[in-house]
Design an enzyme around this catalytic site. Structure first.
Site, PDB file in Angstrom:
ATOM      1  N   LYS A   1       0.805  -1.219   0.000  1.00 29.05           N
ATOM      2  CA  LYS A   1       0.000   0.000   0.000  1.00 29.05           C
ATOM      3  C   LYS A   1       0.843   1.277   0.000  1.00 29.05           C
ATOM      4  O   LYS A   1       2.056   1.265   0.193  1.00 29.05           O
ATOM      5  CB  LYS A   1      -0.984  -0.021   1.176  1.00 29.05           C
TER       6      LYS A   1
ATOM      7  N   ARG B   1      -3.721  -9.929   5.444  1.00 25.89           N
ATOM      8  CA  ARG B   1      -4.228 -10.002   4.066  1.00 25.89           C
ATOM      9  C   ARG B   1      -3.108  -9.535   3.140  1.00 25.89           C
ATOM     10  O   ARG B   1      -2.681  -8.375   3.199  1.00 25.89           O
ATOM     11  CB  ARG B   1      -5.470  -9.119   3.918  1.00 25.89           C
TER      12      ARG B   1
END
Length: 288
Positions: free
Chosen positions: A230, A264
């Site tokens: 991210k 995740r």
């Protein structure tokens, strides 16, 4: 890592087990516009193959997404989601009938349909706020549920994210939303808590949340970390998306030691090794 008992996460079929020291959700994106291009599988057969490979590499859950939630993403209809999802779900079920499947959606229609097709977990970025009827689906089916914090919606969430005390505000959010779910009839043990890294947060907000899951530990639910590849790593380390794998592994190791029991990720084999190393070192240190 601590030796305190991990809160158990359940679906309608029973408790979720993880093979390693922490649980791994392997990401399979069925969209043409997910932020990490290498995770995209637009053809159903490619998505099924990726899911089977991630299971072999150690994924405990396959997390399927058919609508991008990257900053600025445009929403898609439940019909489009299902057109992308159902062939992949059925393909995985045919090849790996025991696999635990999660679907990223905030649409009630999508959730009900995939749950009818054997999916066990709904991963919802909206906490039932984008489509209030989703709560009715959760009450009816009682699947596993990812309760995630998001400020705003994907199309505008990064415009002006603002907090006074982000960790406490997210902890308060979890307490309020978890209580609402339980009052409605969702069993508390179905819920895992995700602070929503990158969802209406600046770099400093993301880092604080990654470091402090103990702020909501009193709720007795496990925490899920979803920081893989991210923008926090781009902001902090000036890394383009494709070069964030190493930073993701370091963050996974550190957040695991902080108390995140589920992760995740895009790179399952590497994460499996990372978590094994964290576990081994945490056991070795007291005897050094």
């Amino acid at each position: 890592m601590t030796d305190t008992a991990e809160p158990c996460w359940h679906t309608s079929t029973g408790p979720l087990e993880h093979a390693g020291p922490a649980g791994i959700l392997g990401i399979v994106n069925l969209t043409p516009d997910s932020f990490f291009a290498k995770s995209r599988c637009e053809a159903a057969e490619d998505a099924v193959a990726r899911a089977l490979r991630l299971l072999e590499e150690g994924a405990d859950i396959i997390d399927l997404g058919a609508e991008s939630s990257r900053p600025g993403a445009e929403p898609v209809s439940p019909e489009t989601e299902l057109e992308r999802l159902l062939p992949v779900i059925d393909g995985i079920r045919a090849r790996a009938p025991q696999a635990t499947l999660s679907v990223d959606t905030y649409h009630a229609k999508t959730a009900a349909c995939v749950l009818d097709h054997g999916v066990q977990i709904v991963n919802d970025i909206s906490a039932c706020s984008f489509d209030p009827e989703l709560l009715d689906v959760l009450v009816q089916y009682r699947p596993g549920y990812v309760l995630m914090h998001c400020q705003g919606r994907p199309e505008n969430m990064q415009d002006h994210p603002t907090y006074t005390h982000v960790v406490q505000e997210v902890a308060d959010f979890f307490e309020q939303k978890l209580a609402r779910l339980v009052r409605a009839g969702v069993p508390e043990n179905r819920v895992v808590l995700d602070p929503g890294i990158g969802f209406g947060k600046r770099m400093e907000h993301n880092l604080a949340l990654m470091a402090h899951p103990e702020a909501w530990a009193h709720l007795g639910r496990p925490s899920l970390m979803a920081c893989s590849m991210k923008s926090v790593f781009g902001d902090l380390l000036q890394l383009p998306t494709d070069d964030r794998a190493c930073a993701t592994q370091v963050a996974t190791a550190l957040t695991c030691t902080r108390g995140y029991h589920w992760h995740r990720v895009h790179h399952v084999a590497e994460t499996t090794r990372t978590l094994r190393l964290v576990h081994a070192l945490s056991r070795g240190f007291p005897h050094a």
